[in-house]
Design a protein around this motif. Sequence first.
Motif, mmCIF file in Angstrom:
data_model
loop_
_atom_site.group_PDB
_atom_site.id
_atom_site.type_symbol
_atom_site.label_atom_id
_atom_site.label_comp_id
_atom_site.label_asym_id
_atom_site.label_seq_id
_atom_site.Cartn_x
_atom_site.Cartn_y
_atom_site.Cartn_z
ATOM 1 N N TRP A 374 -100.253 -45.552 49.879
ATOM 2 C CA TRP A 374 -101.520 -45.719 50.801
ATOM 3 C C TRP A 374 -102.578 -46.493 49.451
ATOM 4 C CZ3 TRP A 374 -101.019 -45.503 55.819
ATOM 5 C CH2 TRP A 374 -100.529 -44.740 56.321
ATOM 6 N N ASP A 375 -103.415 -47.394 50.492
ATOM 7 C CA ASP A 375 -104.778 -47.724 49.121
ATOM 8 C C ASP A 375 -105.926 -46.701 49.154
ATOM 9 O OD1 ASP A 375 -103.277 -50.513 48.797
ATOM 10 O OD2 ASP A 375 -103.617 -50.299 50.203
ATOM 11 N N LEU A 376 -106.415 -46.142 50.647
ATOM 12 C CA LEU A 376 -108.138 -45.597 50.737
ATOM 13 C C LEU A 376 -107.432 -44.332 52.354
ATOM 14 C CD1 LEU A 376 -110.607 -45.409 50.541
ATOM 15 C CD2 LEU A 376 -110.730 -46.477 52.256
ATOM 16 N N VAL A 377 -107.945 -43.039 52.030
ATOM 17 C CA VAL A 377 -107.671 -41.893 52.782
ATOM 18 C C VAL A 377 -109.053 -42.041 52.999
ATOM 19 C CG1 VAL A 377 -107.854 -39.582 53.316
ATOM 20 C CG2 VAL A 377 -105.747 -40.914 51.621
ATOM 21 N N VAL A 378 -109.726 -42.303 54.967
ATOM 22 C CA VAL A 378 -110.517 -41.429 55.815
ATOM 23 C C VAL A 378 -110.453 -40.514 55.716
ATOM 24 C CG1 VAL A 378 -112.678 -42.335 56.717
ATOM 25 C CG2 VAL A 378 -111.096 -44.450 55.346
ATOM 26 N N ALA A 379 -111.346 -39.555 55.633
ATOM 27 C CA ALA A 379 -111.592 -37.974 56.554
ATOM 28 C C ALA A 379 -112.320 -37.578 56.574
ATOM 29 C CB ALA A 379 -110.166 -37.655 54.971
ATOM 30 N N ASP A 380 -112.455 -37.085 58.192
ATOM 31 C CA ASP A 380 -113.662 -36.004 58.490
ATOM 32 C C ASP A 380 -113.473 -34.528 57.753
ATOM 33 O OD1 ASP A 380 -115.795 -36.000 60.039
ATOM 34 O OD2 ASP A 380 -114.405 -34.294 60.954
ATOM 35 N N VAL A 381 -114.437 -34.022 57.460
ATOM 36 C CA VAL A 381 -114.257 -32.979 56.630
ATOM 37 C C VAL A 381 -114.653 -31.524 57.345
ATOM 38 C CG1 VAL A 381 -116.032 -31.284 55.274
ATOM 39 C CG2 VAL A 381 -116.566 -33.554 55.084
ATOM 40 N N MET A 382 -114.760 -31.950 58.895
ATOM 41 C CA MET A 382 -114.570 -30.262 59.775
ATOM 42 C C MET A 382 -113.510 -30.609 60.487
ATOM 43 S SD MET A 382 -117.339 -28.834 59.184
ATOM 44 C CE MET A 382 -118.940 -28.790 58.219
ATOM 45 N N MET A 383 -111.754 -29.777 60.119
ATOM 46 C CA MET A 383 -111.057 -30.000 60.750
ATOM 47 C C MET A 383 -110.440 -28.697 60.412
ATOM 48 S SD MET A 383 -109.534 -33.690 59.354
ATOM 49 C CE MET A 383 -108.728 -33.621 58.027
ATOM 50 N N PRO A 384 -109.671 -27.824 61.881
ATOM 51 C CA PRO A 384 -109.370 -26.505 61.997
ATOM 52 C C PRO A 384 -107.836 -26.823 60.600
ATOM 53 C CG PRO A 384 -108.190 -28.785 63.576
ATOM 54 C CD PRO A 384 -109.047 -28.890 63.278
ATOM 55 N N LYS A 385 -107.810 -25.929 60.144
ATOM 56 C CA LYS A 385 -106.693 -24.732 59.523
ATOM 57 C C LYS A 385 -106.771 -25.361 57.822
ATOM 58 C CE LYS A 385 -102.370 -24.445 62.880
ATOM 59 N NZ LYS A 385 -101.802 -24.841 63.718
ATOM 60 N N MET A 386 -106.771 -27.138 57.998
ATOM 61 C CA MET A 386 -106.953 -27.691 56.866
ATOM 62 C C MET A 386 -108.343 -29.118 56.585
ATOM 63 S SD MET A 386 -104.828 -30.170 54.263
ATOM 64 C CE MET A 386 -103.644 -28.849 53.803
ATOM 65 N N SER A 387 -109.484 -28.484 55.890
ATOM 66 C CA SER A 387 -110.813 -29.191 56.082
ATOM 67 C C SER A 387 -110.342 -30.004 55.923
ATOM 68 C CB SER A 387 -111.684 -27.992 56.086
ATOM 69 O OG SER A 387 -111.993 -27.423 53.964
ATOM 70 N N GLY A 388 -111.628 -30.983 55.321
ATOM 71 C CA GLY A 388 -111.837 -32.301 54.927
ATOM 72 C C GLY A 388 -111.433 -32.208 52.988
ATOM 73 N N TYR A 389 -111.704 -30.690 52.896
ATOM 74 C CA TYR A 389 -112.111 -30.888 51.072
ATOM 75 C C TYR A 389 -110.911 -29.698 51.370
ATOM 76 C CZ TYR A 389 -117.415 -30.314 51.919
ATOM 77 O OH TYR A 389 -118.757 -30.718 52.124
ATOM 78 N N GLU A 390 -110.780 -28.843 51.352
ATOM 79 C CA GLU A 390 -108.739 -28.947 51.230
ATOM 80 C C GLU A 390 -107.759 -29.832 51.468
ATOM 81 O OE1 GLU A 390 -107.636 -24.500 53.344
ATOM 82 O OE2 GLU A 390 -108.534 -25.458 54.370
ATOM 83 N N LEU A 391 -108.366 -30.782 52.216
ATOM 84 C CA LEU A 391 -107.058 -32.332 51.869
ATOM 85 C C LEU A 391 -107.121 -32.420 51.053
ATOM 86 C CD1 LEU A 391 -104.951 -34.128 52.878
ATOM 87 C CD2 LEU A 391 -107.194 -35.005 54.622
ATOM 88 N N THR A 392 -108.288 -32.952 50.414
ATOM 89 C CA THR A 392 -108.834 -33.463 49.770
ATOM 90 C C THR A 392 -108.505 -33.069 48.464
ATOM 91 O OG1 THR A 392 -111.481 -34.464 50.030
ATOM 92 C CG2 THR A 392 -110.985 -35.228 48.338
ATOM 93 N N LYS A 393 -108.315 -31.981 47.919
ATOM 94 C CA LYS A 393 -108.057 -31.272 46.718
ATOM 95 C C LYS A 393 -106.777 -31.110 46.401
ATOM 96 C CE LYS A 393 -110.457 -27.788 47.714
ATOM 97 N NZ LYS A 393 -111.313 -25.897 47.506
ATOM 98 N N ASN A 394 -106.333 -31.005 48.227
ATOM 99 C CA ASN A 394 -105.141 -31.276 47.812
ATOM 100 C C ASN A 394 -104.129 -32.300 47.557
ATOM 101 O OD1 ASN A 394 -101.537 -31.858 48.998
ATOM 102 N ND2 ASN A 394 -102.394 -29.281 49.837
ATOM 103 N N ILE A 395 -104.787 -33.480 47.804
ATOM 104 C CA ILE A 395 -104.451 -34.824 46.752
ATOM 105 C C ILE A 395 -104.367 -35.198 45.844
ATOM 106 C CG2 ILE A 395 -104.827 -37.449 47.833
ATOM 107 C CD1 ILE A 395 -105.455 -37.099 51.250
ATOM 108 N N ARG A 396 -105.419 -34.676 45.105
ATOM 109 C CA ARG A 396 -106.382 -34.371 44.043
ATOM 110 C C ARG A 396 -104.908 -33.881 42.656
ATOM 111 N NH1 ARG A 396 -107.494 -38.689 45.048
ATOM 112 N NH2 ARG A 396 -109.418 -39.544 45.001
ATOM 113 N N GLN A 397 -104.668 -33.001 43.603
ATOM 114 C CA GLN A 397 -103.006 -32.736 42.886
ATOM 115 C C GLN A 397 -102.299 -33.599 42.426
ATOM 116 O OE1 GLN A 397 -101.823 -29.142 44.875
ATOM 117 N NE2 GLN A 397 -104.069 -28.176 44.426
#
Length: 661
Positions: A374-397
């Motif tokens: 993928w070339d870009l991820v566009v994510a909303d911050v306020m999401m259930p279970k996994m927020s945009g912040y959590e998703l971002t930290k997961n991707i950065r791993q």
Amino acid sequence: MLLLSLIALTSNFCWWGFFVVTGIKVLFYPFDLIISTTCFAAVWFRRYFTIQRKTDKLVDQLKRANKTKDDFLANTSHELRNPLHSILNLSEGILEREKRSLNEKSVADLKIVLSVGRRMSFMLNDLLDAMSLKENTPRLMLQHLSIHTIANGVLEMFRFMVEGKPIRLNNQIPENIPNVLADESRVIQILFNLVHNAVKFTREGEISLEAYVKDDRVYIAIRDTGIGMDKDALKRVFDPYEQVRSEETMVEGGFGLGLSISQKLVELHGGILTVRSTPGQGSVFTFSLQISKQTGLADDNHLLVQSDRENELAAATLSKPTISPVAYRPRILVVDDEPVNLKVIASILANEAYEVKTVISGEEAIAVLDTKEWDLVVADVMMPKMSGYELTKNIRQRFTLTELPILLITARSRPEDIENGFRAGANDYLTKPVNLLELRARIKALTEAKQSIRDQLRMEGAWLQAQIQPHFLFNTLNAILALSEIDIKRMQKLLEVFADFLKNKFTFTNLDELAPIEIELSTVQSYLYIEKERFAQRLNVRWEVEDCKALMIPLFTIQPLVENAVKHGLNRSSGGEITIKIKNEDTYVKVTVTDNGVGMDENIVQHLLTERPSARSGIGLRNTDMRLKRHYGKGLHIESKLGVGTSVSFLVQKQMVQADV
């Protein structure tokens, strides 16, 4: 007037006394009493109206003074923001730039300056919000919202603030709680202020968010185990500029506006903000929001709120000429739990040169990441279970900032929220409502940056592929020439191996594709055969390869490690030994290349894969490390000791290999 009324009253009492004493019975009318009462009333009314005029004048003066005070606070807040942000930016710059040269006390002092500055910035934002609410009633942008999702995102904002503190943040709001009809940014602000207040007055323990349904409303409770409040404090807790006394709490506060602002915002939504508290045990703040009547997935009200903007976007999109197909279309992954938002972004990008994929959760996004690059991820911050912040930290791993850019979209625009997004690993940040041109511009900038990085990696890969340096060619040809005079058969064998080596080097044009490990090992064997002809008995090679014929790995991942061991690991005069080990475990395969050469110190090992490579050091290890991270989430692991040797290894997860295949 007062004297006349007194004379009339005295005359009335005198005549009444005279008639009582003498016993004379005469019919008379109490004109003097009527005159007295009238005079007294006139005096009283005149004084009343005089006091009323003075009171009105004083009220006007107080209103003007209050307005002047509000204007002063608002203007002061605006005027202080620029120099305050300059102080913060300069302090952060000095801290980052001079951190190594400053002593520990100076670094600690600068951190205190930053902490105090950020607290001041938060206080100024509260002042501006309070002034705005006082001057006018803001228009609410009502939407159908998931309170569980918003609570999850708000708590995520505070996880950085409570790091290292004995405080637990828990979202106990059920996922199946009904949606509410409210303004997203205002609900976030209410929860943010209430949770911030709880964090502020809780030294240790737990802060939890709960919710329940009653009478067609959702009641949200913020419960903490902090210092609590007494009855006197409870009476004035929602008053503006009201704070618990510092001598009682030993906690520094702001202006005391957060709870007052939250109360007004709750009232704008038709609810009431209440509090229960026990000193020493904690507090519970509760407010309610109207339940959304919507039952389907489509968010009609949200569409109504955004209808004007969407019409504008649609018109702009339709008027834009269709872009002709290109050889490569950047792949964009859009993540949002709201289907309408996904449709809006997809429609915005419909006529652009992008391949857009939409998913409705962070978990689904993580799963989709493994299907392609993928070339870009566009994510909303306020999401259930996994927020945009959590998703971002997961991707950065798995991916660096340049390997997979992330654009976060949220209704919050405070500096603290933006900082949390960047600290989580986002490349860029957009606030709702999103402007069409700004969204397109930011997506274009991020995808072009990723494309530039990809082109650079391909150029480095091509360079790596063609990295048969002149001295290697020269030495190989010299060896062939020398063997032609003493051993024709060895010369012919060396020519065949050299031809195979060149063929393997130039057969594949895409280094990101997976190939059987046998092809990679064939290239390694050809390379080592050539080097052994040069080093003769000084180079010893050990093979410890377990059965893994079905394994697929990225091209040229083992050969650069072996080449690096020969070029930099072995002693040129005495030679050495290289061990190539491939161990087949249950869930992964471990590939290790070890030499007993000169080795490296710890400082060099730590910076070998992070520093920009020089022309002298080459790019083989760094390029291999980056490509392995893109495929498997982890790169090279290097262990080395001066005078002992170096070991370079990497893991290939079998389930990831199957997914890639």
